[in-house]
Design a protein around this motif. Structure first.
Motif, PDB file in Angstrom:
ATOM      1  N   GLY A   1       0.803  -1.410   0.001  1.00 29.86           N
ATOM      2  CA  GLY A   1      -0.082   0.137   0.039  1.00 29.86           C
ATOM      3  C   GLY A   1       0.793   1.356   0.043  1.00 29.86           C
ATOM      4  N   TRP A   2       2.024   1.034  -0.053  1.00 26.04           N
ATOM      5  CA  TRP A   2       2.940   2.474  -0.099  1.00 26.04           C
ATOM      6  C   TRP A   2       3.380   2.956  -1.677  1.00 26.04           C
ATOM      7  CZ3 TRP A   2       7.850   3.072  -2.138  1.00 26.04           C
ATOM      8  CH2 TRP A   2       8.515   4.241  -1.709  1.00 26.04           C
ATOM      9  N   VAL A   3       3.254   4.223  -1.885  1.00 24.83           N
ATOM     10  CA  VAL A   3       3.611   4.956  -2.864  1.00 24.83           C
ATOM     11  C   VAL A   3       4.442   5.935  -2.731  1.00 24.83           C
ATOM     12  CG1 VAL A   3       2.494   6.174  -4.737  1.00 24.83           C
ATOM     13  CG2 VAL A   3       1.028   4.485  -3.768  1.00 24.83           C
ATOM     14  N   PRO A   4       5.672   5.919  -3.711  1.00 24.68           N
ATOM     15  CA  PRO A   4       6.800   6.847  -3.325  1.00 24.68           C
ATOM     16  C   PRO A   4       6.273   8.159  -4.022  1.00 24.68           C
ATOM     17  CG  PRO A   4       7.226   5.520  -5.393  1.00 24.68           C
ATOM     18  CD  PRO A   4       5.883   4.952  -4.692  1.00 24.68           C
ATOM     19  N   ASN A   5       6.862   9.172  -3.125  1.00 24.42           N
ATOM     20  CA  ASN A   5       6.660  10.635  -3.662  1.00 24.42           C
ATOM     21  C   ASN A   5       7.836  11.284  -4.250  1.00 24.42           C
ATOM     22  OD1 ASN A   5       8.474  11.191  -1.308  1.00 24.42           O
ATOM     23  ND2 ASN A   5       6.566  11.346  -0.002  1.00 24.42           N
ATOM     24  N   ASP A   6       7.960  12.664  -4.459  1.00 24.20           N
ATOM     25  CA  ASP A   6       9.208  13.243  -5.001  1.00 24.20           C
ATOM     26  C   ASP A   6      10.521  13.003  -3.964  1.00 24.20           C
ATOM     27  OD1 ASP A   6       7.780  13.713  -7.055  1.00 24.20           O
ATOM     28  OD2 ASP A   6       7.266  15.717  -6.700  1.00 24.20           O
ATOM     29  N   GLY A   7      10.205  12.965  -2.755  1.00 23.62           N
ATOM     30  CA  GLY A   7      11.244  13.051  -1.832  1.00 23.62           C
ATOM     31  C   GLY A   7      11.869  11.666  -1.374  1.00 23.62           C
ATOM     32  N   SER A   8      11.228  10.518  -2.264  1.00 23.27           N
ATOM     33  CA  SER A   8      11.475   9.143  -1.717  1.00 23.27           C
ATOM     34  C   SER A   8      12.734   8.838  -2.332  1.00 23.27           C
ATOM     35  CB  SER A   8      10.267   8.169  -2.155  1.00 23.27           C
ATOM     36  OG  SER A   8       9.182   8.648  -1.510  1.00 23.27           O
ATOM     37  N   ARG A   9      13.700   8.101  -1.357  1.00 19.71           N
ATOM     38  CA  ARG A   9      15.121   7.756  -1.966  1.00 19.71           C
ATOM     39  C   ARG A   9      15.412   6.653  -1.564  1.00 19.71           C
ATOM     40  NH1 ARG A   9      13.855  11.931  -3.924  1.00 19.71           N
ATOM     41  NH2 ARG A   9      15.265  13.684  -4.347  1.00 19.71           N
ATOM     42  N   LEU A  10      16.246   5.826  -2.558  1.00 25.94           N
ATOM     43  CA  LEU A  10      16.868   4.450  -2.281  1.00 25.94           C
ATOM     44  C   LEU A  10      18.182   4.498  -2.094  1.00 25.94           C
ATOM     45  CD1 LEU A  10      14.914   1.746  -2.165  1.00 25.94           C
ATOM     46  CD2 LEU A  10      15.773   1.181  -4.510  1.00 25.94           C
ATOM     47  N   CYS A  11      18.858   3.967  -1.294  1.00 24.39           N
ATOM     48  CA  CYS A  11      20.331   3.870  -0.880  1.00 24.39           C
ATOM     49  C   CYS A  11      21.015   2.977  -1.764  1.00 24.39           C
ATOM     50  CB  CYS A  11      20.678   3.958   0.496  1.00 24.39           C
ATOM     51  SG  CYS A  11      20.526   2.127   0.946  1.00 24.39           S
ATOM     52  N   SER A  12      22.281   3.186  -2.021  1.00 23.39           N
ATOM     53  CA  SER A  12      23.200   2.325  -3.038  1.00 23.39           C
ATOM     54  C   SER A  12      23.445   1.017  -2.272  1.00 23.39           C
ATOM     55  CB  SER A  12      24.448   3.068  -3.291  1.00 23.39           C
ATOM     56  OG  SER A  12      25.257   3.255  -2.079  1.00 23.39           O
ATOM     57  N   ASN A  13      23.260   0.712  -1.141  1.00 18.51           N
ATOM     58  CA  ASN A  13      23.230  -0.637  -0.587  1.00 18.51           C
ATOM     59  C   ASN A  13      22.388  -1.583  -1.111  1.00 18.51           C
ATOM     60  OD1 ASN A  13      25.463   0.093   0.919  1.00 18.51           O
ATOM     61  ND2 ASN A  13      24.424   0.399   2.896  1.00 18.51           N
ATOM     62  N   HIS A  14      21.392  -1.305  -1.758  1.00 19.91           N
ATOM     63  CA  HIS A  14      20.428  -2.231  -2.297  1.00 19.91           C
ATOM     64  C   HIS A  14      20.673  -2.488  -3.901  1.00 19.91           C
ATOM     65  CE1 HIS A  14      18.203  -1.615   1.371  1.00 19.91           C
ATOM     66  NE2 HIS A  14      18.130  -0.371   1.151  1.00 19.91           N
ATOM     67  N   PHE A  15      21.911  -2.267  -4.218  1.00 21.62           N
ATOM     68  CA  PHE A  15      22.140  -2.697  -5.698  1.00 21.62           C
ATOM     69  C   PHE A  15      23.467  -3.666  -5.596  1.00 21.62           C
ATOM     70  CE2 PHE A  15      19.842   1.243  -5.887  1.00 21.62           C
ATOM     71  CZ  PHE A  15      19.082   1.111  -7.236  1.00 21.62           C
ATOM     72  N   ILE A  16      23.633  -4.433  -6.392  1.00 24.03           N
ATOM     73  CA  ILE A  16      24.530  -5.431  -6.479  1.00 24.03           C
ATOM     74  C   ILE A  16      26.025  -4.657  -6.474  1.00 24.03           C
ATOM     75  CG2 ILE A  16      25.666  -7.573  -7.867  1.00 24.03           C
ATOM     76  CD1 ILE A  16      22.693  -8.381  -8.414  1.00 24.03           C
ATOM     77  N   SER A  17      26.191  -3.836  -7.602  1.00 20.40           N
ATOM     78  CA  SER A  17      27.333  -2.972  -7.680  1.00 20.40           C
ATOM     79  C   SER A  17      27.340  -1.871  -7.061  1.00 20.40           C
ATOM     80  CB  SER A  17      27.552  -2.814  -9.302  1.00 20.40           C
ATOM     81  OG  SER A  17      26.260  -1.774  -9.666  1.00 20.40           O
ATOM     82  N   GLY A  18      26.591  -1.556  -6.094  1.00 19.83           N
ATOM     83  CA  GLY A  18      26.529  -0.581  -5.263  1.00 19.83           C
ATOM     84  C   GLY A  18      26.187   0.863  -6.039  1.00 19.83           C
ATOM     85  N   LYS A  19      25.532   0.651  -7.300  1.00 21.93           N
ATOM     86  CA  LYS A  19      25.199   1.661  -8.356  1.00 21.93           C
ATOM     87  C   LYS A  19      24.076   1.408  -8.980  1.00 21.93           C
ATOM     88  CE  LYS A  19      27.156   5.265 -11.165  1.00 21.93           C
ATOM     89  NZ  LYS A  19      28.433   5.842 -11.554  1.00 21.93           N
ATOM     90  N   GLN A  20      23.085   2.188  -9.194  1.00 25.41           N
ATOM     91  CA  GLN A  20      22.136   2.110 -10.138  1.00 25.41           C
ATOM     92  C   GLN A  20      22.738   2.107 -11.493  1.00 25.41           C
ATOM     93  OE1 GLN A  20      18.658   4.301 -10.953  1.00 25.41           O
ATOM     94  NE2 GLN A  20      19.915   6.408 -10.938  1.00 25.41           N
ATOM     95  N   VAL A  21      21.905   1.207 -12.398  1.00 24.89           N
ATOM     96  CA  VAL A  21      22.372   1.029 -14.015  1.00 24.89           C
ATOM     97  C   VAL A  21      21.294   1.210 -14.849  1.00 24.89           C
ATOM     98  CG1 VAL A  21      23.481  -0.169 -15.692  1.00 24.89           C
ATOM     99  CG2 VAL A  21      24.421  -0.543 -13.383  1.00 24.89           C
ATOM    100  N   LYS A  22      21.493   2.029 -15.875  1.00 23.34           N
ATOM    101  CA  LYS A  22      20.198   2.416 -16.538  1.00 23.34           C
ATOM    102  C   LYS A  22      20.208   1.532 -17.828  1.00 23.34           C
ATOM    103  CE  LYS A  22      19.774   7.088 -15.150  1.00 23.34           C
ATOM    104  NZ  LYS A  22      19.469   8.558 -15.856  1.00 23.34           N
ATOM    105  N   ASN A  23      20.754   0.394 -17.995  1.00 25.23           N
ATOM    106  CA  ASN A  23      20.837  -0.432 -18.884  1.00 25.23           C
ATOM    107  C   ASN A  23      19.672  -1.642 -18.532  1.00 25.23           C
ATOM    108  OD1 ASN A  23      20.965  -2.101 -20.944  1.00 25.23           O
ATOM    109  ND2 ASN A  23      23.191  -2.862 -20.606  1.00 25.23           N
ATOM    110  N   PRO A  24      18.739  -1.625 -19.348  1.00 24.62           N
ATOM    111  CA  PRO A  24      17.746  -2.729 -18.933  1.00 24.62           C
ATOM    112  C   PRO A  24      18.205  -4.277 -18.805  1.00 24.62           C
ATOM    113  CG  PRO A  24      16.789  -1.325 -20.764  1.00 24.62           C
ATOM    114  CD  PRO A  24      18.336  -1.032 -20.604  1.00 24.62           C
TER     115      PRO A  24
END
Length: 404
Positions: A43-66
């Motif tokens: 039931g949660w919906v993110p807003n403009d201030g919602s952020r996700l830290c880099s610990n939740h990515f395998i390489s420690g950084k988001q990648v924009k390649n699908p």
């Protein structure tokens, strides 16, 4: 602005001196929905201030390649992280990064995107080492970056646009090269076609070709003949053949004795068109060229330029005559498409009416001085000489030599 990670149990905050990166939820609806599903907060919906830290990515950084595993966050710990937890050291970061890279490679392999290790073991090990080094460098650069998310997104968007523009310019350059190559190939094909075709351009600079097909010495003489005959060819209605082609067709028929069907194939017309064109052109040439180019010289001119071989034996020689026959084909409308040739007898009398017989007179110097009209082949040489008007050209004392 201080941001806190929205993952349940994660207490990471953006504070001065932190090495973590915080990412806003993507604008792409499909990718954003996948991020929300990965966070797994009912039931949660993110807003403009919602952020996700880099610990939740395998390489420690988001990648924009699908096709990358870090296109969507996938690292979530069950135990809550303590806010007093110290930042890991440099060696711990390298160990974690290597483990994450190995996990990413394994995930790519399971998804069918990895390389085969069986046939390319040496290359695979080198590629893994390069990927690990690249991942460590990306992690180090991301850990040292403390800019806001909006700036990162803007930079990535500008890089993407630059890549698109560069690709578009490369494609435009490639298309220009292809267009130039096609134009060059087209020009080469046109030149080869002109050389193979029987046209004015193909004969203009080729005297040997003109002499072979027409019997004339060069293109200048052919052009002069065309200039003399053109005014008399206005009444000939041939859609597919120009005036030059009509003359060339007729000269090839007389010079090479080609079949009408062969000429029809060469010029792309019907056999009836070839037959009609030859008959009309022969009539025009007879009425135009014979009075212009064939004339009987005076006796003074004949004796002045008499060859040395005839001065002692025949000083009064005025002309050398010969009779020749030209076979022709019947029109196709008569149903006889097979060429009929005349077989001459010992007396020179033809056995077929499908032949025209001519008498030609040549001066001792080699100039044509007389050409009779064509008569059907069933006639003797004597009858042709007496009835064609040749005897009217002679004066008393003239010597006539005949080719036997």
């Amino acid at each position: 602005m201080v941001h806190t990670c929205v993952v349940t149990g994660c207490r990471n905050r953006r504070t001065p001196g932190t090495t973590l990166s915080f990412y806003r939820f993507p604008r792409d609806p499909e990718r954003k929905q996948r991020w929300i599903a990965a966070v797994n907060r009912e039931g949660w919906v993110p807003n403009d201030g919602s952020r996700l830290c880099s610990n939740h990515f395998i390489s420690g950084k988001q990648v924009k390649n699908p096709r990358s595993p870090d296109y969507v966050p996938s690292v979530f710990t069950s135990a809550p992280l303590s806010p007093e937890m110290k930042e890991p050291g440099a060696l711990e970061i390298l160990d974690k990064q290597e483990a994450r890279v190995e996990a990413a490679n394994a995930l790519l392999f399971l998804q069918g995107q990895g390389r085969s290790v069986v046939g390319e073991r040496g290359q695979g090990e080198q590629s893994e080492e390069r990927e690990q080094e690249a991942a460590v460098e990306e992690s180090a650069s991301s850990s040292l970056s403390t800019d806001e998310d909006d700036d990162d997104d803007d930079e990535s968007m500008s890089d993407c646009k630059k890549g698109k523009f560069a690709h578009t310019s490369d494609a435009a350059v490639n298309f220009d090269n292809v267009l130039k190559a096609l134009k060059k190939e087209n020009q080469t094909l046109r030149e080869s076609l002109d050389k193979m075709s029987l046209s004015e351009n193909s004969l203009r600079n080729d005297a040997e070709k003109v002499k072979f097909y027409t019997g004339l010495p060069n293109y200048f003489v052919l052009e002069t003949v065309m200039w003399l005959l053109a005014p008399h060819m206005d009444g000939m209605k041939t859609v597919k053949l120009s005036k030059f082609q009509q003359l060339l067709l007729t000269l090839m028929r007389l010079r090479l004795d080609l079949r009408n069907q062969d000429l029809a194939y060469r010029f792309g017309v019907k056999v009836g068109t070839v037959t009609r064109t030859v008959h009309q052109m022969v009539t025009i040439m007879s009425s135009t060229l014979v009075p212009t180019a064939v004339f009987w010289p005076s006796r003074a001119e004949l004796r002045k330029n008499l060859p040395a071989a005839l001065r002692s034996s025949h000083p009064d020689c005025a002309v050398i005559i010969d009779c020749f026959m030209v076979p022709f084909e019947e029109p196709v409308s008569r149903g006889n498409q097979q060429q009929q040739r005349m077989v001459p007898s010992a007396q020179g009398v033809g056995t077929s009416n499908n032949v025209l017989k001519y008498l030609i007179g040549v001066a001792p110097q080699g100039v044509v001085t007389f050409v009779s009209r064509g008569v059907l082949g069933n006639v003797s040489d004597k009858s042709l000489a007496e009835g064609c008007g040749f005897l009217c050209k002679l004066l008393p004392g003239d010597v006539v030599l005949a080719v036997s």
